[in-house]
Design a protein around this motif. Structure first.
Motif, short mmCIF file in Angstrom:
data_model
loop_
_atom_site.label_atom_id
_atom_site.label_comp_id
_atom_site.label_asym_id
_atom_site.label_seq_id
_atom_site.Cartn_x
_atom_site.Cartn_y
_atom_site.Cartn_z
N ARG A 1 66.92 -10.47 1.65
CA ARG A 1 67.43 -10.08 2.97
C ARG A 1 67.69 -8.60 2.89
N PRO A 2 67.03 -7.75 3.66
CA PRO A 2 66.10 -8.09 4.72
C PRO A 2 64.86 -8.81 4.20
N PRO A 3 64.17 -9.51 5.12
CA PRO A 3 63.03 -10.32 4.71
C PRO A 3 61.87 -9.50 4.17
N ARG A 4 61.00 -10.20 3.43
CA ARG A 4 59.80 -9.60 2.84
C ARG A 4 58.57 -10.20 3.51
N LEU A 5 57.58 -9.36 3.75
CA LEU A 5 56.30 -9.79 4.31
C LEU A 5 55.27 -9.84 3.19
N GLU A 6 54.53 -10.94 3.13
CA GLU A 6 53.47 -11.09 2.14
C GLU A 6 52.19 -11.60 2.80
N HIS A 7 51.06 -11.09 2.35
CA HIS A 7 49.78 -11.68 2.73
C HIS A 7 49.65 -12.99 1.95
N THR A 8 49.03 -13.99 2.55
CA THR A 8 48.77 -15.23 1.84
C THR A 8 47.33 -15.66 2.07
N SER A 9 46.69 -16.11 1.00
CA SER A 9 45.33 -16.63 1.11
C SER A 9 45.33 -18.16 1.16
N ARG A 10 46.53 -18.75 1.25
CA ARG A 10 46.61 -20.20 1.40
C ARG A 10 45.99 -20.59 2.74
N ARG A 11 45.41 -21.77 2.79
CA ARG A 11 44.78 -22.22 4.03
C ARG A 11 45.85 -22.73 4.99
N LEU A 12 45.93 -22.12 6.15
CA LEU A 12 46.89 -22.47 7.18
C LEU A 12 46.13 -23.10 8.34
N GLN A 13 46.58 -24.30 8.75
CA GLN A 13 45.90 -25.02 9.82
C GLN A 13 46.92 -25.57 10.81
N VAL A 14 46.52 -25.58 12.09
CA VAL A 14 47.37 -26.06 13.17
C VAL A 14 46.55 -26.98 14.06
N TRP A 15 47.10 -28.17 14.39
CA TRP A 15 46.48 -29.13 15.30
C TRP A 15 47.35 -29.31 16.53
N LEU A 16 46.69 -29.42 17.67
CA LEU A 16 47.37 -29.71 18.93
C LEU A 16 46.41 -30.50 19.81
N GLY A 17 46.93 -31.50 20.51
CA GLY A 17 46.07 -32.31 21.37
C GLY A 17 44.97 -33.02 20.61
N GLY A 18 45.24 -33.34 19.34
CA GLY A 18 44.27 -34.04 18.52
C GLY A 18 43.14 -33.17 17.99
N MET A 19 43.26 -31.85 18.17
CA MET A 19 42.19 -30.95 17.76
C MET A 19 42.72 -29.84 16.87
N LEU A 20 41.88 -29.39 15.94
CA LEU A 20 42.22 -28.25 15.11
C LEU A 20 42.14 -27.00 15.99
N VAL A 21 43.26 -26.31 16.18
CA VAL A 21 43.29 -25.15 17.07
C VAL A 21 43.40 -23.82 16.33
N ALA A 22 43.72 -23.85 15.04
CA ALA A 22 43.78 -22.62 14.25
C ALA A 22 43.54 -22.95 12.79
N ASP A 23 42.83 -22.04 12.11
CA ASP A 23 42.47 -22.27 10.71
C ASP A 23 42.21 -20.90 10.08
N THR A 24 42.91 -20.58 8.99
CA THR A 24 42.70 -19.28 8.35
C THR A 24 43.11 -19.32 6.88
N THR A 25 42.56 -18.41 6.13
CA THR A 25 43.03 -18.09 4.77
C THR A 25 43.42 -16.62 4.73
N GLN A 26 43.67 -16.05 5.90
CA GLN A 26 44.04 -14.63 6.02
C GLN A 26 45.37 -14.47 6.74
N GLY A 27 46.35 -15.30 6.37
CA GLY A 27 47.64 -15.29 7.04
C GLY A 27 48.67 -14.42 6.34
#
Length: 164
Positions: free
Chosen positions: A20-46
């Motif tokens: 604290r204060p917070p730290r910002l980091e790049h992540t290459s982990r796969r981040l995915q979001v679903w809404l309405g039964g569909m994949l709406v976001a997908d990245t390894t550049q978060g």
């Protein structure tokens, strides 16, 4: 009563070791979001923002979202560290979640890489995943952290944590 941090096991991080204060980091982990039964976001550049007592908040580049999913929502808020937040409505597959995402269009210099990246409230989506693991939303509804098995708390937002 002060919080009692849980011990981190092998391969885990304690949110009480975050700065604290917070730290910002790049992540290459796969981040995915679903809404309405569909994949709406997908990245390894978060990105992830790490702050004492909070599970990581993940931000996805705007380009990771399916075209047309995001539309501006009313409202603004201010973070003392990141600057002024704008809100986003996410719509797909018959679902519409007003102000379920946020971004910092002109963040403070320390958080400049977040410009135009979008975070979402996991509890308002069908599913959010980090490297294929389903996340648990940060408790309380106000904060937007994503809890995975590799982070331990206790977490801000749980009952009795308002004064932390």
């Amino acid at each position: 009563m002060p919080p009692r941090p849980l011990p981190a096991g092998p391969g885990q991080e304690s949110v009480w070791a975050y700065p604290r204060p917070p730290r910002l980091e790049h992540t290459s982990r796969r981040l995915q979001v679903w809404l309405g039964g569909m994949l709406v976001a997908d990245t390894t550049q978060g990105f992830r923002v790490l702050e004492t007592s909070h599970p990581p908040t993940y931000y996805l580049p705007r380009a990771a979202f399916v075209a047309g999913v995001l539309s501006p929502a009313p409202g603004r808020s201010v973070c003392e560290w990141k600057g002024e937040a704008s809100y986003w409505t996410l719509s797909m597959g018959g679902r519409c979640e007003v102000a379920a995402g946020w971004s910092y269009e002109r963040p403070t210099p320390a958080f400049a890489p977040l410009a135009r990246a979008v975070a979402v409230y996991a509890g308002r989506m069908d599913d959010c995943r980090v490297d294929g693991v389903r996340v648990t939303p940060q408790p309380g509804g106000f904060y937007g952290g994503w809890i995975t098995p590799d982070v331990v708390g206790p977490f801000k937002g749980e009952p009795g944590t308002w004064g932390w």
